[in-house]
Write a protein that holds these residues in place. Structure first.
Motif, PDB file in Angstrom:
ATOM      1  N   ALA A   1      27.333  -1.938  11.814  1.00 53.54           N
ATOM      2  CA  ALA A   1      28.255  -2.882  12.456  1.00 53.54           C
ATOM      3  C   ALA A   1      29.050  -2.199  13.563  1.00 53.54           C
ATOM      4  O   ALA A   1      29.305  -2.797  14.629  1.00 53.54           O
ATOM      5  CB  ALA A   1      29.195  -3.483  11.407  1.00 53.54           C
ATOM      6  N   VAL A   2      29.458  -0.972  13.341  1.00 53.61           N
ATOM      7  CA  VAL A   2      30.205  -0.231  14.366  1.00 53.61           C
ATOM      8  C   VAL A   2      29.353  -0.055  15.613  1.00 53.61           C
ATOM      9  O   VAL A   2      29.816  -0.236  16.761  1.00 53.61           O
ATOM     10  CB  VAL A   2      30.670   1.119  13.807  1.00 53.61           C
ATOM     11  N   ALA A   3      28.081   0.295  15.407  1.00 53.54           N
ATOM     12  CA  ALA A   3      27.198   0.510  16.566  1.00 53.54           C
ATOM     13  C   ALA A   3      27.032  -0.782  17.366  1.00 53.54           C
ATOM     14  O   ALA A   3      27.072  -0.778  18.612  1.00 53.54           O
ATOM     15  CB  ALA A   3      25.846   1.025  16.079  1.00 53.54           C
ATOM     16  N   CYS A   4      26.849  -1.911  16.644  1.00 49.64           N
ATOM     17  CA  CYS A   4      26.683  -3.194  17.344  1.00 49.64           C
ATOM     18  C   CYS A   4      27.983  -3.626  18.019  1.00 49.64           C
ATOM     19  O   CYS A   4      27.974  -4.164  19.140  1.00 49.64           O
ATOM     20  CB  CYS A   4      26.219  -4.262  16.364  1.00 49.64           C
ATOM     21  N   SER A   5      29.117  -3.415  17.370  1.00 49.77           N
ATOM     22  CA  SER A   5      30.391  -3.790  17.973  1.00 49.77           C
ATOM     23  C   SER A   5      30.623  -3.013  19.257  1.00 49.77           C
ATOM     24  O   SER A   5      31.111  -3.563  20.258  1.00 49.77           O
ATOM     25  CB  SER A   5      31.527  -3.533  16.978  1.00 49.77           C
ATOM     26  N   LYS A   6      30.246  -1.755  19.230  1.00 50.65           N
ATOM     27  CA  LYS A   6      30.425  -0.932  20.434  1.00 50.65           C
ATOM     28  C   LYS A   6      29.550  -1.448  21.567  1.00 50.65           C
ATOM     29  O   LYS A   6      29.995  -1.584  22.724  1.00 50.65           O
ATOM     30  CB  LYS A   6      30.084   0.512  20.093  1.00 50.65           C
ATOM     31  N   ALA A   7      28.284  -1.782  21.234  1.00 52.41           N
ATOM     32  CA  ALA A   7      27.356  -2.256  22.272  1.00 52.41           C
ATOM     33  C   ALA A   7      27.779  -3.615  22.799  1.00 52.41           C
ATOM     34  O   ALA A   7      27.774  -3.869  24.020  1.00 52.41           O
ATOM     35  CB  ALA A   7      25.942  -2.315  21.682  1.00 52.41           C
ATOM     36  N   TRP A   8      28.194  -4.538  21.918  1.00 51.50           N
ATOM     37  CA  TRP A   8      28.511  -5.901  22.350  1.00 51.50           C
ATOM     38  C   TRP A   8      29.877  -5.966  23.016  1.00 51.50           C
ATOM     39  O   TRP A   8      30.119  -6.825  23.860  1.00 51.50           O
ATOM     40  CB  TRP A   8      28.442  -6.836  21.154  1.00 51.50           C
ATOM     41  N   SER A   9      30.759  -5.055  22.669  1.00 50.52           N
ATOM     42  CA  SER A   9      32.043  -4.997  23.386  1.00 50.52           C
ATOM     43  C   SER A   9      31.806  -4.585  24.830  1.00 50.52           C
ATOM     44  O   SER A   9      32.467  -5.087  25.758  1.00 50.52           O
ATOM     45  CB  SER A   9      32.983  -3.995  22.705  1.00 50.52           C
ATOM     46  N   ARG A  10      30.849  -3.685  25.005  1.00 48.67           N
ATOM     47  CA  ARG A  10      30.533  -3.243  26.363  1.00 48.67           C
ATOM     48  C   ARG A  10      29.910  -4.397  27.148  1.00 48.67           C
ATOM     49  O   ARG A  10      30.205  -4.606  28.331  1.00 48.67           O
ATOM     50  CB  ARG A  10      29.582  -2.050  26.298  1.00 48.67           C
TER      51      ARG A  10
ATOM     52  N   SER B   1      38.550   1.117  18.448  1.00 48.88           N
ATOM     53  CA  SER B   1      39.843   0.907  17.799  1.00 48.88           C
ATOM     54  C   SER B   1      39.645   0.080  16.541  1.00 48.88           C
ATOM     55  O   SER B   1      38.549  -0.419  16.261  1.00 48.88           O
ATOM     56  CB  SER B   1      40.806   0.184  18.745  1.00 48.88           C
ATOM     57  N   GLY B   2      40.734  -0.106  15.803  1.00 47.36           N
ATOM     58  CA  GLY B   2      40.652  -0.904  14.586  1.00 47.36           C
ATOM     59  C   GLY B   2      40.312  -2.357  14.855  1.00 47.36           C
ATOM     60  O   GLY B   2      39.808  -3.057  13.961  1.00 47.36           O
ATOM     61  N   ASP B   3      40.547  -2.845  16.114  1.00 47.77           N
ATOM     62  CA  ASP B   3      40.258  -4.245  16.426  1.00 47.77           C
ATOM     63  C   ASP B   3      38.769  -4.551  16.421  1.00 47.77           C
ATOM     64  O   ASP B   3      38.376  -5.715  16.397  1.00 47.77           O
ATOM     65  CB  ASP B   3      40.824  -4.604  17.805  1.00 47.77           C
ATOM     66  N   ASN B   4      37.927  -3.521  16.459  1.00 46.66           N
ATOM     67  CA  ASN B   4      36.486  -3.751  16.507  1.00 46.66           C
ATOM     68  C   ASN B   4      35.910  -4.162  15.146  1.00 46.66           C
ATOM     69  O   ASN B   4      34.814  -4.715  15.078  1.00 46.66           O
ATOM     70  CB  ASN B   4      35.751  -2.503  16.998  1.00 46.66           C
ATOM     71  N   ILE B   5      36.622  -3.858  14.090  1.00 52.66           N
ATOM     72  CA  ILE B   5      36.114  -4.133  12.736  1.00 52.66           C
ATOM     73  C   ILE B   5      37.196  -4.838  11.927  1.00 52.66           C
ATOM     74  O   ILE B   5      38.378  -4.477  11.991  1.00 52.66           O
ATOM     75  CB  ILE B   5      35.696  -2.834  12.008  1.00 52.66           C
ATOM     76  N   SER B   6      36.784  -5.852  11.157  1.00 53.46           N
ATOM     77  CA  SER B   6      37.665  -6.440  10.144  1.00 53.46           C
ATOM     78  C   SER B   6      36.946  -6.325   8.793  1.00 53.46           C
ATOM     79  O   SER B   6      35.713  -6.269   8.735  1.00 53.46           O
ATOM     80  CB  SER B   6      37.990  -7.903  10.463  1.00 53.46           C
ATOM     81  N   VAL B   7      37.724  -6.279   7.730  1.00 49.82           N
ATOM     82  CA  VAL B   7      37.179  -6.112   6.379  1.00 49.82           C
ATOM     83  C   VAL B   7      37.406  -7.393   5.596  1.00 49.82           C
ATOM     84  O   VAL B   7      38.525  -7.927   5.562  1.00 49.82           O
ATOM     85  CB  VAL B   7      37.848  -4.917   5.656  1.00 49.82           C
ATOM     86  N   GLU B   8      36.333  -7.896   4.969  1.00 47.36           N
ATOM     87  CA  GLU B   8      36.437  -9.096   4.148  1.00 47.36           C
ATOM     88  C   GLU B   8      36.474  -8.697   2.673  1.00 47.36           C
ATOM     89  O   GLU B   8      35.632  -7.924   2.209  1.00 47.36           O
ATOM     90  CB  GLU B   8      35.255 -10.036   4.397  1.00 47.36           C
TER      91      GLU B   8
END
Length: 868
Positions: free
Chosen positions: A683-692, A728-735
């Motif tokens: 998820a971190v890898a995808c968040s980084k790519a899609w944020s870009r 940053s922490g905004d890239n991930i939320s925990v359910e």
């Protein structure tokens, strides 16, 4: 006779290598040892109590039989003189029984020593008749002058004579070989000398073993044994050779070197020197025979020391002493023994029968068995623990120890002494330890250990009796919630009350046990129809569903029960336990508050689950997991603003395995931490790519199970990993689920604080299905509430569901929280949620969960078209 205790004397008498008969003054046989019985071919019961001359009479058909007369004269000399008397190489045929009951006399030769013994007053009390069968040795000296084979030789022709001569030679060689074997293997030492110089001409193995295997054959006694000079043995040889009289010596010490490299050592021997005479009566040599009794003497000393130690132990034990005569059945008790039990002297009858009446009935059979083993010499000492009645009517545990210290001439015990020691406190401590080891301290029920033992016994009994038994596995539903909300003390009160309710539903013959936690078991045996089992199961469920009062609180629980049968379902206790546990699992899975019988399909599912767990362990290494993403839509703009990461398992043979099937299994197997960390990294890898791609922070939510919060095995610190990845922490939320708030541990609370400090937002999933309160939402700093799909599904047609959804949205906004609605599948649902002010939505109306590459294409699509 030597001064030995009667016990020691009996042991020596029975094991002596020389035959021995104890005679009274009128020559009645009082006792016989094993060696004599073996050589005479008799039984003990055939000899004792009869005259020696009745048992071994004169042969009326043999005029040369002078044995009886010689023995009478020898015994008379002993009585007259009080001194030992010897018969050397005396011919004394004895009667032998044929298998058909008839008798014949067998020629025997004996060397006999008759020795007087005295009583304590110094009066002649009897005669010890010691004898050695020397028939084989006498026959070894040569064949008779005229034999039957020789007559045959004189009468036959040359061929027949030659053939007969050969047969005689072979028979003679065979007999010599047999006698040589007997001579060599004799247990006592034997040697022969010739001439006045006492040259050793023959010796057996026992003699060589005693003397150290030195070269003695062809040497004189003085030459072969220079180290025994000055000890009187040379002189004894000379005396026997000169006088022609035998010498009998008992317990003679001799000091010599058994091996050249060893220092001289002392051995104790019994020895007899017999003169050997030729046809004219001239002494031509000496036969020396005897036994090395050194070890026996050491045993005697040890017996005496043991007896002394025993007496000292009795005196120092501090217990009450007793003395018993097994022949008269008289018993005497010491003053200390009576005081210990509270009796006066006149209150205790000193008899064995009276003592038996004082012993606790259930212990008596065992104690009598232990005493019988002592009397029969099957054990050296008596030791037994039993209960005995006190004067006040109560029972005292005692440790009784004793030993035989006196026997009569027949070897029967006449005196047994011992002590009784009060071990009541020790027994109470043992019982306390046993109770702690076998019973649950909280409920007083048998624990897991005792339950297993009782189940083992119950199955064995059922197998022998050919009947059935039932095993019930009971689990208290929602007990953990009560325990966490009201505390462990309240939980203990609830368990104690539940155990009483379950026990009240059982028969006296049934077993109820607590295995631990909120798990109970019952064993029903024997059983008839299933209706009886079901009746008890229903009674238990009903009893446990009634309200429990715990302190000031009233709580409600229920029970899930699994049932398995012996022998229908399984024959081994371990299988029964496993079956009942599986059935209970299915009862709980089916909705709780019910019972389920074990079925083979349960076993098949359990085996399938076991196989799935085995495959799950290697799934990550085999790259079988995939992460898919479901978009989260801003309902006010219709744009994709977030995504939820969801794991999928593509099993190589089963295909797609639902998360509901393998996530709980991963938690049980301890694999969830590793799998959860892997999903987080994806998820971190995808968040980084899609944020870009989006030119702004793109948030992905990741589910985290309660087990992940409790586990200490994670190698990935999520906030630190985000920082190391440049996010940053905004890239991930925990359910997290609503139930996790109730069960939150200090570790979980600390982890959520770390997420807040790192800027990671927390979403509360499935809101409205649990029991959380608003206090939990404030305490754990929740950012999002996710309305459960069950409310979204019915809100178009069900006013209650819509009211719950609308209330949730209003409440969340009042608390400063955002709301995400799950499971939106229709346009109407989306419009109602948007009208009620819901912030975000996700569901198949927008998109099913898709792989990363397809999700990227969604990001560049015109969402207005997608929504329409």
């Amino acid at each position: 006779m030597p001064s030995l205790s009667e016990t020691a004397y009996k042991a020596i008498f029975e094991t002596a290598p020389i035959g021995d008969v104890v005679l009274s003054m009128d020559f009645i046989i009082l006792d016989v040892n094993r060696t004599f019985l073996k050589s005479a071919g008799r039984q003990w019961r055939d000899l004792v109590g009869r005259s020696i001359f009745d048992v071994f009479p004169e042969n009326p058909g043999d005029p040369e039989d002078t044995g009886v007369a010689a023995l009478r004269k020898s015994l008379a000399r002993v009585v007259a003189t009080g001194e030992p008397d010897t018969l050397a190489l005396q011919r004394y045929p004895i009667p032998i029984k044929n298998p058909d009951g008839t008798e014949y006399f067998e020629e025997r030769f004996w060397s006999v020593v008759n020795t007087p013994f005295y009583d304590r007053a110094g009066n002649l009390a009897g005669i010890s008749h010691s004898s050695m069968d020397v028939t084989d040795l006498v026959r070894m000296e040569g064949l008779p002058e005229s034999t039957e084979p020789e007559k045959q030789l004189a009468e036959a022709n040359m061929f027949t004579r030659t053939q007969a001569l050969q047969q005689v030679k072979e028979a003679l060689e065979e007999e010599r070989e047999r006698l040589r074997h007997l001579f060599e293997r004799a247990p006592g030492f034997v040697y022969f000398t010739e001439g006045e110089q006492h040259v050793v001409v023959q010796a057996n193995e026992a003699f060589h073993e005693l003397t150290g295997w030195r070269e003695v054959i062809g040497k004189s006694v003085e030459e072969a044994f220079p180290d025994i000079a000055g000890q009187g043995f040379y002189e004894l040889h000379n005396e026997v050779y000169r006088t022609g009289q035998p010498y009998v010596g008992s317990a003679i010490p001799v000091v010599f070197r058994q091996l050249p490299f060893q220092p001289p050592s002392e051995r104790i021997v019994d020895i007899v020197y017999q003169p050997i005479v030729d046809a004219s009566g001239t002494v031509v040599g000496i036969c020396g025979q005897g036994n090395d009794i050194t070890e026996k003497r050491l045993m005697e000393a040890e017996l005496r020391a043991s007896e002394e130690r025993w007496k000292l132990a009795l005196e120092a034990s501090g217990g009450g002493m007793w003395e018993w005569n097994p022949q008269t059945r008289d018993v005497r008790f010491s003053h200390t023994w009576r005081d210990m039990l509270g009796y006066s002297k006149d209150e205790v009858e000193e008899s064995f029968d009276a003592w038996q009446r004082m012993v606790y009935p259930k212990d008596l059979k065992r104690v009598l068995k232990d005493l019988d083993q002592l009397i029969r010499a099957e054990s050296q000492t008596f030791s037994s623990e039993y209960r005995i009645r006190r004067q006040d009517g109560g029972w005292m545990w005692v440790l009784a120890r004793g030993a035989v210290v006196g026997r009569d001439l027949a070897g029967r015990p006449t005196r047994v002494i011992g002590t009784n020691i009060d071990i009541s406190e020790s027994k109470q401590s043992e019982r306390k330890i046993w109770l702690q080891a076998n019973f649950d301290a909280l409920t007083g029920l048998p624990n897991r250990r005792l339950f297993r033992d009782r189940l083992e016994q119950a199955t064995k009994k059922a197998r022998r009796g050919g009947h059935s038994l039932a095993l019930l596995f009971i689990d208290l539903d929602r007990f953990k919630e009560v325990n966490d909300l009201l505390g462990h003390d309240a939980g203990d009160l609830l368990l104690a009350d539940a155990s009483r309710r379950i026990s009240a539903c059982m028969r006296e013959s049934d077993t109820v046990a607590r295995l631990g936690g909120d798990e109970f078991t019952t064993i029903l045996t024997p059983i008839g129809e299933h209706a009886h089992i079901e009746e008890i199961a229903c009674k238990i469920i009903e009893a446990l569903s009634a309200p429990f009062r715990v302190g000031q609180d009233v709580v409600h629980i229920s029970a899930s029960i699994g049932i398995t049968l012996f022998p229908q379902d399984a024959s081994e206790p371990s299988e029964l336990i496993r079956n009942a546990d599986q059935a209970m699992y299915f009862a709980k899975k089916a909705g709780r508050d019910q019972f389920r019988y074990f079925t083979r399909s349960m076993q098949e599912q359990a085996q399938a689950r076991l196989g799935l767990g085995r495959d799950l362990r290697r799934a990550l290494a085999e790259n079988e997991f995939r992460v898919v993403y479901q978009p989260v839509i801003d309902l006010s703009s219709g744009r994709i603003v977030k995504a939820e990461a969801l794991i999928r398992w593509h099993h190589p043979s089963l295909g797609l395995v639902a998360p509901a099937d393998f996530i709980p299994l991963a938690e049980e197997l301890g694999l969830i931490q590793e799998i959860g960390d892997w999903v987080f990294k994806q998820a971190v890898a995808c968040s980084k790519a899609w944020s870009r791609m989006a030119q702004e922070t793109f948030e992905i939510s990741v589910n985290r199970s309660p087990v992940q919060f409790m586990s200490k095995s994670s190698n990935v610190n999520w906030p630190r990993y985000l920082m190391d990845s440049g996010l940053s922490g905004d890239n991930i939320s925990v359910e997290i689920t609503e139930s996790m708030l109730i069960d939150a541990s200090p570790d979980m609370f600390q982890t959520l604080l770390e997420y807040r400090d790192a800027g990671i937002q927390v979403a509360l999933d499935d809101f409205g299905t649990g029991y959380s309160s608003l206090a939990y939402l404030k305490k754990f700093d929740i950012d999002y509430l996710k309305i459960d799909r069950s409310f979204v599904r019915d809100m178009v047609t069900n006013d209650t569901s819509r009211a719950i959804a609308r209330s949730t949205i209003v409440m969340a906004h009042e608390l400063g929280l955002k709301v995400i609605a799950e499971g939106i599948e229709t346009q109407d649902q989306m419009e109602l949620l948007a009208a009620d002010g819901c912030d975000y939505g996700q569901g198949f109306l927008f998109s099913e969960p898709v792989p990363p590459e397809k999700f990227e294409r969604l990001l560049v699509t015109d969402w207005a078209t997608l929504v329409i």
